[in-house]
Design an enzyme around this catalytic site. Structure first.
Site, PDB file in Angstrom:
ATOM      1  N   HIS A 138      23.310 -56.300 -29.231  1.00 36.91           N
ATOM      2  CA  HIS A 138      23.183 -55.765 -30.429  1.00 36.91           C
ATOM      3  C   HIS A 138      21.613 -55.647 -30.857  1.00 36.91           C
ATOM      4  CE1 HIS A 138      23.712 -54.172 -34.471  1.00 36.91           C
ATOM      5  NE2 HIS A 138      23.275 -55.255 -34.809  1.00 36.91           N
TER       6      HIS A 138
ATOM      7  N   ASN B 112      18.813 -50.264 -36.266  1.00 40.24           N
ATOM      8  CA  ASN B 112      20.202 -51.188 -36.113  1.00 40.24           C
ATOM      9  C   ASN B 112      21.273 -49.952 -36.619  1.00 40.24           C
ATOM     10  OD1 ASN B 112      22.439 -52.768 -36.463  1.00 40.24           O
ATOM     11  ND2 ASN B 112      21.172 -54.285 -37.616  1.00 40.24           N
TER      12      ASN B 112
ATOM     13  N   CYS C  30      28.132 -55.590 -36.946  1.00 38.04           N
ATOM     14  CA  CYS C  30      27.463 -55.634 -35.965  1.00 38.04           C
ATOM     15  C   CYS C  30      28.287 -55.936 -34.534  1.00 38.04           C
ATOM     16  CB  CYS C  30      26.322 -56.518 -35.821  1.00 38.04           C
ATOM     17  SG  CYS C  30      25.233 -56.300 -37.368  1.00 38.04           S
TER      18      CYS C  30
HETATM   19  O1  UT7 Z   1      22.373 -56.491 -37.758  1.00 42.13           O
HETATM   20  C1  UT7 Z   1      22.867 -57.258 -38.893  1.00 42.13           C
HETATM   21  C2  UT7 Z   1      22.244 -58.919 -38.464  1.00 42.13           C
HETATM   22  N1  UT7 Z   1      20.854 -58.816 -39.016  1.00 42.13           N
HETATM   23  C3  UT7 Z   1      19.945 -59.412 -38.331  1.00 42.13           C
HETATM   24  O2  UT7 Z   1      20.073 -59.872 -37.326  1.00 42.13           O
HETATM   25  C4  UT7 Z   1      18.560 -59.691 -39.083  1.00 42.13           C
HETATM   26  C5  UT7 Z   1      17.832 -60.750 -38.913  1.00 42.13           C
HETATM   27  N2  UT7 Z   1      16.602 -61.291 -39.561  1.00 42.13           N
HETATM   28  C6  UT7 Z   1      15.228 -60.398 -39.286  1.00 42.13           C
HETATM   29  O3  UT7 Z   1      15.493 -59.358 -38.295  1.00 42.13           O
HETATM   30  C7  UT7 Z   1      14.472 -60.596 -40.059  1.00 42.13           C
HETATM   31  O4  UT7 Z   1      14.675 -61.933 -40.765  1.00 42.13           O
HETATM   32  C8  UT7 Z   1      13.709 -59.708 -40.894  1.00 42.13           C
HETATM   33  C9  UT7 Z   1      13.133 -58.527 -39.967  1.00 42.13           C
HETATM   34  C10 UT7 Z   1      14.896 -58.870 -41.856  1.00 42.13           C
HETATM   35  C11 UT7 Z   1      12.660 -59.970 -41.886  1.00 42.13           C
HETATM   36  O5  UT7 Z   1      11.614 -60.714 -40.904  1.00 42.13           O
HETATM   37  P1  UT7 Z   1      10.819 -62.093 -41.514  1.00 42.13           P
HETATM   38  O6  UT7 Z   1      10.008 -62.248 -40.271  1.00 42.13           O
HETATM   39  O7  UT7 Z   1      11.949 -62.863 -41.424  1.00 42.13           O
HETATM   40  O8  UT7 Z   1      10.271 -61.824 -42.831  1.00 42.13           O
HETATM   41  P2  UT7 Z   1      10.531 -62.537 -44.243  1.00 42.13           P
HETATM   42  O9  UT7 Z   1      11.780 -62.104 -44.506  1.00 42.13           O
HETATM   43  O10 UT7 Z   1      10.383 -63.975 -43.949  1.00 42.13           O
HETATM   44  O11 UT7 Z   1       9.509 -62.098 -44.964  1.00 42.13           O
HETATM   45  C12 UT7 Z   1       8.171 -62.516 -44.447  1.00 42.13           C
HETATM   46  C13 UT7 Z   1       7.248 -61.678 -45.780  1.00 42.13           C
HETATM   47  C14 UT7 Z   1       7.442 -61.801 -46.971  1.00 42.13           C
HETATM   48  O12 UT7 Z   1       6.512 -61.775 -47.758  1.00 42.13           O
HETATM   49  P3  UT7 Z   1       5.785 -63.215 -48.573  1.00 42.13           P
HETATM   50  O13 UT7 Z   1       6.754 -63.754 -49.229  1.00 42.13           O
HETATM   51  O14 UT7 Z   1       5.365 -63.789 -47.046  1.00 42.13           O
HETATM   52  O15 UT7 Z   1       4.652 -62.779 -48.926  1.00 42.13           O
HETATM   53  C15 UT7 Z   1       8.597 -60.611 -47.418  1.00 42.13           C
HETATM   54  O16 UT7 Z   1       8.245 -60.151 -48.708  1.00 42.13           O
HETATM   55  O17 UT7 Z   1       7.138 -60.338 -45.396  1.00 42.13           O
HETATM   56  C16 UT7 Z   1       7.825 -59.568 -46.640  1.00 42.13           C
HETATM   57  N3  UT7 Z   1       8.543 -58.347 -45.919  1.00 42.13           N
HETATM   58  C17 UT7 Z   1       8.045 -57.259 -45.839  1.00 42.13           C
HETATM   59  N4  UT7 Z   1       6.981 -56.797 -45.684  1.00 42.13           N
HETATM   60  C18 UT7 Z   1       6.577 -55.512 -45.376  1.00 42.13           C
HETATM   61  C19 UT7 Z   1       9.877 -58.382 -45.967  1.00 42.13           C
HETATM   62  N5  UT7 Z   1      10.264 -56.916 -45.654  1.00 42.13           N
HETATM   63  C20 UT7 Z   1       9.055 -56.539 -45.472  1.00 42.13           C
HETATM   64  C21 UT7 Z   1       8.703 -54.972 -45.147  1.00 42.13           C
HETATM   65  N6  UT7 Z   1       7.622 -54.729 -45.016  1.00 42.13           N
HETATM   66  N7  UT7 Z   1       9.963 -53.974 -44.703  1.00 42.13           N
END
Ligand code: UT7
Length: 336
Positions: A261, A291, A115
């Site tokens: 980014h 991204n 990134c």
């Molecule tokens: O460019 C590289 C650098 N990367 C970044 O900067 C990414 C930084 N992180 C993020 O953008 C976020 O952490 C994500 C968008 C990747 C994930 O969002 P989050 O709010 O941190 O969600 P989470 O991983 O804590 O997941 C929350 C819930 C989980 O379900 P439970 O355990 O609460 O039942 C996940 O399984 O959302 C679920 N989940 C999804 N649900 C629907 C995770 N991904 C998805 C999805 N669709 N795509």
């Protein structure tokens, strides 16, 4: 004094538009979840019937940038190619792009900064230019993520955020006493967090580099500790931006546009709030492209120039954090 200035920019997106609804057909996700958590509405992926590599997308962006700079390919002294999705394991995509541009012996350097590929690439170009070693450097950031993403529910947290794309920037030496070009920058890396965002295989540290079992275990797909990366970005980006602003003596309100980014719109909204910036000062285009990693920042610069949001005399602050983890901030002023 020698300064590093931008002479031309270009971008290229592959033809296949993939919406959040499209993703929801292949995995357990929803348009609502993706938009709420990331801000993304759609992204572009390559056409699987006509596969292309990073250098194929990159060369199309490069040709546009060269034309806008008024350069022939033979004017280029050095190519810097940033990608985490190289066409092949080796040689670097820069060499493939060099040949596609019809060049014979122009040096080509690949950087693997994910990134922050543009931030590291611009710093590298600036150092080569200010040292007097090269005068004209073509930077290309290009990614084909789609061929390496897990489109099952298991990979949904990572897969929904990535798009394919390319962008290019022509950097040139300018003799001037004016404060233009690259004004200040900071680069950082913290390998302690390398495992938190990684595609593990194929890998030289494994014997063999890839086995059917590893494919079954999905170890060839990217995996991410999204929450950790998110928290690191919230801390590192404002703190590093403040440090570079201080070093350059530029007031945060005198930046015409902050170009982050685009990994998650919430990260960039937090930055805007934390820095107490006026509305509209932070550029967002994650809605449209997702991204695109090393292509993201130059793609956003190209788009903001095209829309007239920035132009001659504008000062921009580019920043980002990603795999490595690496992060950085650069302040650049366009020639009037
Ligand atoms: O460019 C590289 C650098 N990367 C970044 O900067 C990414 C930084 N992180 C993020 O953008 C976020 O952490 C994500 C968008 C990747 C994930 O969002 P989050 O709010 O941190 O969600 P989470 O991983 O804590 O997941 C929350 C819930 C989980 O379900 P439970 O355990 O609460 O039942 C996940 O399984 O959302 C679920 N989940 C999804 N649900 C629907 C995770 N991904 C998805 C999805 N669709 N795509």
């Amino acid at each position: 004094m020698i300064r590093t200035v931008i002479r031309g920019t270009g971008r290229h997106l592959p033809p296949r538009l993939v919406t959040n609804q499209d993703l929801a057909q292949w995995m357990d996700t929803s348009d609502e979840w993706i938009q709420q958590r990331t801000g993304i509405q759609q992204r572009y992926w390559i056409d699987p019937d006509h596969p292309e590599g990073a250098s194929d997308l990159g060369v199309k962006a490069a040709r546009i940038a060269l034309e806008r700079a008024g350069w022939q390919a033979t004017d280029i002294d050095l190519i810097i190619f940033a990608t985490l999705s190289p066409d092949v394991f080796f040689p670097g995509s820069g060499c493939l792009l060099q040949h596609k541009l019809g060049l014979e012996t122009t040096p080509a350097l690949d950087i693997r900064q994910q990134c922050t590929g543009f931030l590291y690439g611009m710093a590298t170009a600036d150092a080569f230019i200010r040292s007097g070693m090269y005068r004209r450097i073509l930077f290309v950031g290009a990614e084909v993520h789609s061929t390496g993403l897990d489109i099952s529910t298991e990979g949904r947290d990572v897969t929904v955020i990535f798009g394919d794309g390319a962008a290019a920037v022509c950097f040139e030496a300018l003799e001037t006493d004016e404060p233009v070009g690259v004004l200040g920058q900071r680069l950082h890396a913290q390998g302690e967090f390398a495992e938190s965002l990684m595609t593990e295989a194929p890998a030289s540290r494994l014997w063999p580099r890839l086995t059917p079992e590893m494919l079954d275990q999905r170890r060839h797909y990217p995996r991410m500790d999204g929450k950790l990366i998110f928290k690191l970005a919230l801390k590192r980006l404002p703190e590093t931006a403040m440090a570079v602003l201080k070093e350059t003596g530029i007031d945060k309100h005198d930046i015409d546009l902050y170009i982050p980014h685009q990994a998650n719109m919430r990260i960039n909204q937090f930055f805007e709030k934390q820095m107490e910036l006026a509305e509209g000062k932070v550029y967002h285009n994650i809605q449209t492209y997702g991204n695109t990693t090393a292509a993201t920042i130059p793609l956003a610069i190209d788009e903001a120039l095209e829309k007239g949001i920035i132009g001659p005399g504008s000062t921009i602050c580019c920043f980002g954090l990603g795999a490595g983890v690496t992060w950085g901030v650069s302040i650049y002023r366009f020639v009037k």
